[in-house]
Motif scaffolding. Sequence first.
Motif, PDB file in Angstrom:
ATOM      1  N   LEU A 574      44.952  53.522  50.540  1.00 37.70           N
ATOM      2  CA  LEU A 574      45.263  54.292  49.330  1.00 37.70           C
ATOM      3  C   LEU A 574      46.725  54.730  49.290  1.00 37.70           C
ATOM      4  CD1 LEU A 574      42.006  56.439  49.147  1.00 37.70           C
ATOM      5  CD2 LEU A 574      42.663  54.555  47.638  1.00 37.70           C
ATOM      6  N   VAL A 575      47.344  54.906  50.465  1.00 40.44           N
ATOM      7  CA  VAL A 575      48.779  55.211  50.489  1.00 40.44           C
ATOM      8  C   VAL A 575      49.551  54.079  49.820  1.00 40.44           C
ATOM      9  CG1 VAL A 575      50.802  55.440  51.978  1.00 40.44           C
ATOM     10  CG2 VAL A 575      48.723  56.734  52.488  1.00 40.44           C
ATOM     11  N   GLY A 576      49.249  52.839  50.216  1.00 38.11           N
ATOM     12  CA  GLY A 576      49.928  51.694  49.611  1.00 38.11           C
ATOM     13  C   GLY A 576      49.615  51.559  48.127  1.00 38.11           C
ATOM     14  N   PHE A 577      48.358  51.778  47.756  1.00 39.93           N
ATOM     15  CA  PHE A 577      47.952  51.676  46.350  1.00 39.93           C
ATOM     16  C   PHE A 577      48.703  52.695  45.497  1.00 39.93           C
ATOM     17  CE2 PHE A 577      45.082  52.691  42.807  1.00 39.93           C
ATOM     18  CZ  PHE A 577      44.840  51.418  42.294  1.00 39.93           C
ATOM     19  N   SER A 578      48.820  53.925  45.982  1.00 40.81           N
ATOM     20  CA  SER A 578      49.526  54.969  45.246  1.00 40.81           C
ATOM     21  C   SER A 578      51.024  54.697  45.168  1.00 40.81           C
ATOM     22  CB  SER A 578      49.279  56.333  45.899  1.00 40.81           C
ATOM     23  OG  SER A 578      47.907  56.670  45.843  1.00 40.81           O
ATOM     24  N   LEU A 579      51.606  54.154  46.233  1.00 37.63           N
ATOM     25  CA  LEU A 579      53.025  53.790  46.188  1.00 37.63           C
ATOM     26  C   LEU A 579      53.278  52.765  45.090  1.00 37.63           C
ATOM     27  CD1 LEU A 579      54.022  53.495  49.962  1.00 37.63           C
ATOM     28  CD2 LEU A 579      54.816  55.198  48.321  1.00 37.63           C
ATOM     29  N   SER A 680      55.811  40.966  47.268  1.00 41.98           N
ATOM     30  CA  SER A 680      54.834  41.802  47.965  1.00 41.98           C
ATOM     31  C   SER A 680      53.934  40.980  48.877  1.00 41.98           C
ATOM     32  CB  SER A 680      53.998  42.581  46.947  1.00 41.98           C
ATOM     33  OG  SER A 680      54.831  43.386  46.137  1.00 41.98           O
ATOM     34  N   LEU A 681      53.558  39.787  48.423  1.00 37.34           N
ATOM     35  CA  LEU A 681      52.760  38.907  49.286  1.00 37.34           C
ATOM     36  C   LEU A 681      53.555  38.498  50.524  1.00 37.34           C
ATOM     37  CD1 LEU A 681      50.873  36.572  46.771  1.00 37.34           C
ATOM     38  CD2 LEU A 681      49.999  38.587  47.981  1.00 37.34           C
ATOM     39  N   ALA A 682      54.853  38.262  50.350  1.00 35.43           N
ATOM     40  CA  ALA A 682      55.690  37.940  51.505  1.00 35.43           C
ATOM     41  C   ALA A 682      55.764  39.122  52.465  1.00 35.43           C
ATOM     42  CB  ALA A 682      57.098  37.551  51.029  1.00 35.43           C
ATOM     43  N   LEU A 683      55.861  40.327  51.906  1.00 33.18           N
ATOM     44  CA  LEU A 683      55.863  41.527  52.736  1.00 33.18           C
ATOM     45  C   LEU A 683      54.538  41.669  53.482  1.00 33.18           C
ATOM     46  CD1 LEU A 683      57.277  44.151  53.600  1.00 33.18           C
ATOM     47  CD2 LEU A 683      56.324  45.236  51.545  1.00 33.18           C
ATOM     48  N   LEU A 684      53.448  41.329  52.806  1.00 30.79           N
ATOM     49  CA  LEU A 684      52.139  41.369  53.461  1.00 30.79           C
ATOM     50  C   LEU A 684      52.093  40.366  54.608  1.00 30.79           C
ATOM     51  CD1 LEU A 684      49.208  42.307  53.623  1.00 30.79           C
ATOM     52  CD2 LEU A 684      48.640  40.645  51.832  1.00 30.79           C
ATOM     53  N   GLY A 685      52.658  39.191  54.399  1.00 29.90           N
ATOM     54  CA  GLY A 685      52.689  38.196  55.478  1.00 29.90           C
ATOM     55  C   GLY A 685      53.455  38.708  56.688  1.00 29.90           C
ATOM     56  N   PHE A 717      48.267  45.852  51.898  1.00 32.43           N
ATOM     57  CA  PHE A 717      47.138  45.374  51.094  1.00 32.43           C
ATOM     58  C   PHE A 717      46.919  46.303  49.904  1.00 32.43           C
ATOM     59  CE2 PHE A 717      45.302  42.565  54.533  1.00 32.43           C
ATOM     60  CZ  PHE A 717      45.156  41.447  53.738  1.00 32.43           C
ATOM     61  N   GLY A 718      46.979  47.619  50.131  1.00 35.91           N
ATOM     62  CA  GLY A 718      46.833  48.578  49.031  1.00 35.91           C
ATOM     63  C   GLY A 718      47.951  48.441  48.019  1.00 35.91           C
ATOM     64  N   TRP A 719      49.188  48.242  48.501  1.00 37.76           N
ATOM     65  CA  TRP A 719      50.336  48.038  47.614  1.00 37.76           C
ATOM     66  C   TRP A 719      50.110  46.813  46.719  1.00 37.76           C
ATOM     67  CZ3 TRP A 719      55.298  49.891  46.440  1.00 37.76           C
ATOM     68  CH2 TRP A 719      56.209  48.961  45.925  1.00 37.76           C
ATOM     69  N   CYS A 720      49.668  45.713  47.313  1.00 37.21           N
ATOM     70  CA  CYS A 720      49.407  44.495  46.539  1.00 37.21           C
ATOM     71  C   CYS A 720      48.289  44.713  45.525  1.00 37.21           C
ATOM     72  CB  CYS A 720      49.075  43.328  47.462  1.00 37.21           C
ATOM     73  SG  CYS A 720      50.470  42.762  48.474  1.00 37.21           S
ATOM     74  N   GLY A 722      47.599  47.473  44.021  1.00 32.65           N
ATOM     75  CA  GLY A 722      48.145  48.262  42.919  1.00 32.65           C
ATOM     76  C   GLY A 722      48.976  47.445  41.959  1.00 32.65           C
ATOM     77  N   LEU A 723      49.481  46.301  42.407  1.00 36.88           N
ATOM     78  CA  LEU A 723      50.316  45.440  41.559  1.00 36.88           C
ATOM     79  C   LEU A 723      49.548  44.259  40.975  1.00 36.88           C
ATOM     80  CD1 LEU A 723      53.499  45.257  43.817  1.00 36.88           C
ATOM     81  CD2 LEU A 723      53.141  46.738  41.841  1.00 36.88           C
ATOM     82  N   ALA A 724      48.321  44.054  41.432  1.00 34.76           N
ATOM     83  CA  ALA A 724      47.544  42.885  40.994  1.00 34.76           C
ATOM     84  C   ALA A 724      46.948  43.163  39.617  1.00 34.76           C
ATOM     85  CB  ALA A 724      46.445  42.569  42.015  1.00 34.76           C
ATOM     86  N   ASP A 725      47.678  42.767  38.559  1.00 36.68           N
ATOM     87  CA  ASP A 725      47.248  43.062  37.200  1.00 36.68           C
ATOM     88  C   ASP A 725      46.680  41.852  36.465  1.00 36.68           C
ATOM     89  OD1 ASP A 725      49.590  41.675  37.117  1.00 36.68           O
ATOM     90  OD2 ASP A 725      50.657  43.092  35.830  1.00 36.68           O
ATOM     91  N   THR A 726      46.483  40.731  37.179  1.00 32.80           N
ATOM     92  CA  THR A 726      45.854  39.557  36.578  1.00 32.80           C
ATOM     93  C   THR A 726      44.749  39.064  37.502  1.00 32.80           C
ATOM     94  OG1 THR A 726      47.337  37.932  37.614  1.00 32.80           O
ATOM     95  CG2 THR A 726      48.055  38.902  35.515  1.00 32.80           C
ATOM     96  N   ARG A 727      43.883  38.243  36.941  1.00 37.71           N
ATOM     97  CA  ARG A 727      42.771  37.694  37.724  1.00 37.71           C
ATOM     98  C   ARG A 727      43.286  36.858  38.893  1.00 37.71           C
ATOM     99  NH1 ARG A 727      39.773  32.910  37.480  1.00 37.71           N
ATOM    100  NH2 ARG A 727      37.591  33.103  38.153  1.00 37.71           N
ATOM    101  N   GLU A 728      44.334  36.074  38.644  1.00 33.73           N
ATOM    102  CA  GLU A 728      44.872  35.206  39.696  1.00 33.73           C
ATOM    103  C   GLU A 728      45.435  36.041  40.848  1.00 33.73           C
ATOM    104  OE1 GLU A 728      45.459  34.944  36.503  1.00 33.73           O
ATOM    105  OE2 GLU A 728      44.337  33.093  36.069  1.00 33.73           O
ATOM    106  N   LYS A 729      46.142  37.116  40.535  1.00 32.73           N
ATOM    107  CA  LYS A 729      46.720  37.966  41.573  1.00 32.73           C
ATOM    108  C   LYS A 729      45.611  38.651  42.372  1.00 32.73           C
ATOM    109  CE  LYS A 729      51.003  38.849  39.036  1.00 32.73           C
ATOM    110  NZ  LYS A 729      51.827  39.868  38.333  1.00 32.73           N
ATOM    111  N   LYS A 730      44.588  39.101  41.683  1.00 34.86           N
ATOM    112  CA  LYS A 730      43.483  39.765  42.383  1.00 34.86           C
ATOM    113  C   LYS A 730      42.787  38.802  43.332  1.00 34.86           C
ATOM    114  CE  LYS A 730      42.637  43.137  38.717  1.00 34.86           C
ATOM    115  NZ  LYS A 730      41.704  43.662  37.701  1.00 34.86           N
ATOM    116  N   LEU A 731      42.600  37.557  42.884  1.00 34.76           N
ATOM    117  CA  LEU A 731      41.961  36.560  43.755  1.00 34.76           C
ATOM    118  C   LEU A 731      42.826  36.255  44.971  1.00 34.76           C
ATOM    119  CD1 LEU A 731      40.476  34.085  41.103  1.00 34.76           C
ATOM    120  CD2 LEU A 731      39.225  35.685  42.571  1.00 34.76           C
ATOM    121  N   ALA A 732      44.148  36.239  44.785  1.00 31.16           N
ATOM    122  CA  ALA A 732      45.039  35.978  45.918  1.00 31.16           C
ATOM    123  C   ALA A 732      44.925  37.074  46.964  1.00 31.16           C
ATOM    124  CB  ALA A 732      46.487  35.860  45.422  1.00 31.16           C
TER     125      ALA A 732
END
Length: 855
Positions: A574-579, A680-685, A717-720, A722-732
């Motif tokens: 939730l920290v990442g999601f809120s950021l 953000s995905l690169a940061l997650l990697g 993961f929470g940060w990503c 929070g930014l996943a605003d499309t179906r494709e991003k959510k699936l990723a």
Amino acid sequence: MSVIARAEERPALLFANGHALSYAELDSRMQRFADRLGGGKRLVAIAADLSEHVIVAYLGALRAGHAVAMLPPCDERLWDDFRDAFQPDFTYRQVDQRWRLVAETKPDAVGQPLHPDLALLLMTSGTSGAAKAVRLSCANLDSNARAIADYLKLSPSDRTALVLPLHYSYGLSVLHSHLVAGGSIFLPGMSVMDSAFARAIGESGCTNLSGVPYSYELMEKAGFRSAMPDGLRFMTVAGGRLGPDLIRLYRDHMHASGGQFFVMYGQTEATARIAFIPPDCLSDNEERIGIAIPGGSLDLVDDEGRRVVDAGVTGELVYRGPNVMMGYGERRADLARGAEVHELRTGDIGMRCEGGLFRIVGRKARFAKIAGLRIGFDIMEQALARHDIAAAVLGDDARLQVYVDDAALAETARHILVEASRLPANLISVSVRQNLPRLGSGKIDYARLAEEMLETRSRRQSEAHSLIEAFAAVFYPVPVGRNDSFVSLGGDSLRFLQLTLELDRLCLVLPEGWERMRLAELGARPEISRPPARGEAAPVPSDLLLRAFAIMMVVIHHQMLWPIPGGSGVMMLLVGFSLARFQSAHLLAGRFHHMLRSAGNVLIPYFLIVAAYAFVWRTMPWASLTLTGNFGYAEPERHEMIPYLYWFIEAYAQTLLVFSLIFALPVARSLAAKRLFAFSLALLGLAIAARFSMPLLVGQGKRQIFTLYWVFHICVFGWCAGLADTREKKLAVTGMAIAMLGYLGFGESLWIGTTMKYMSILAALLVLLYKPHLRLPAALSRFVTVIAASAFPIYLLHRFVPELLMTPAFDGLASPAFDIVAIAGGIAVGVSANRAISRLGSLSWILTARRWLAA
């Protein structure tokens, strides 16, 4: 208008590209256009684009003594109706991106004659299909221009920024009055919302600016006042009612810089302006229209036509002056008639106030002027009826109000009215009313609907005021204004939770995406509403529910050591999601002070706890003071750090530091600005790589579970999410989470608790991605809100209950009872502490609330 025939080299027109026309050049260009039109008196219809071509053509046609119709450039329906009704002799508009003068009649043809005094035709409404025009004479134009130049004290040194359309009498009056005074006109060629607008008018040397109320609303939204150039001598507003709050803001701002702010009132039928408030009389008279312009007079008459002389008594406002129109025209034959109107019945109901100023209190006819456009309510109803939508339309100078009886047609009705009225969608409110009130005759009871509209607006204004108070209390001591939003104020997850409590106390529910809306916009939204009644289900943001669930898991796990870890992991998620939700815009802009303020809300109480331990131990736990106790080099038993359970606070602070360091790099901000989700995905990697590689480089044994590298990927993961605003991003995000968390929960796990931990985090992540709201009974939703808002105080204080407060009772309580009391007591202490902090902040805020709200 021979008054502008000047053979002078000083500038008359200036343009954003640096091009300029002197008075001599303008005079020559006007004459050449006049020569193209030939002799006789002709009707010339011009597409009134805000451009050099149009101004030259308009003034040239007037120079030659022709009559000019200024029409909206892009309204093909109006152009077709105008041609049918008035049969113009010439049209001047763009064809294939070139300006062309087209003869609509043969040169030797003799059309219906035009009156010698006729100079200008302006349409009465930008909304009606009926080609009804106001007929204005050269004397009308000249007298009104001179009156305006008189009371504004225009001189050759004045330069205006012309942003108003030229098919609008107010825009033409700005042009006329400056040319009459020998001043100059700058055409910025951009919207008032453009970030470069203020700089452009400053660099061009403008001394004044005129706009309609909607212009000022847009400028305020764009932050124009803070960037306003110093050289403005005055600003004017007309074309509708500007809210008292904005009047005061611009009045005070102009006064502080030595300038003046003019509030004016007018109608096309009086060429442009009828009345104005002298700037030195504006204070406390924001609701007035003022006094008549030089050369004119205002009066009031009752329904019988008798003059109303007493102050405070209403009557229809009547204007007399040389700028009153010749009359209306509906077809070509009408243009041969002379002046038929000697006084203008405005249709506005007004009263004379103390000091001789006039005030508008209502409308006699069913129309209103909104954002500078006169909107006929009956015409709007007809537009809806053509689409088989039965509706009642009314409104005032603020907005158009529409009542429909079918909720399924509400958005369709709004779309139709945006098209028919040319108003922005945010100035059209559509409400659903099953049974429209009717009079005995069967006609719609508009008076009753008007009362409902005013009651609803009054309630919303009260809600909006309460909303600002709630924001001010939560963000104290940061000043809060009507143009701020939750995100622009630097809102974070803690303030989000505190504000949720405030809104729940005020019984307000806000629309989706409210955190990025300006308070002025948010308070006016029809979606602002009361929460469900007792027993009904209420929508609860899923991150709020997860926060409450996570802190309960932490408290229970710490007390009973059941294999249900994962609460701290969900909180890190939730920290990442809120950021992402609240801080991403600030990080991309390199504004880190908002994040520091967020950290302070958590770290200040944490350091107080550190200080308490230092006082009791008589030594300073330096590892905790430096927020590095989770690195594994210190021990609580040696008083080098406070108990392990506070590792989460240290990891939280380190997470904010890492995000700040990443976005402090210009190259990182540049990459993120272009493709934030890919970045953000690169940061997650990288975070995942650190999770597997760092333990090989830095061996910390079992205590590595408290280190940042062990949990940072959960935050990302929470940060990503929070930014996943499309179906494709959510699936990723889902695919990466299932692979990573699934492996950690089953492939790497040696204990059932670890499996449950990562499956809890995965479940929470999926909820964030796919269920932004969950419905709970109203009573349960309030309980969840309270627990979630108190999550950090609960985390910091819950162990004090069993380890300090309950020690004397340990021997007297059975283990299950002790656990229940410890868990409940830990939660209660955290909730009480949160309420105490909130009340302390509210008490401090109350001392300065009046000043902030006024600002």
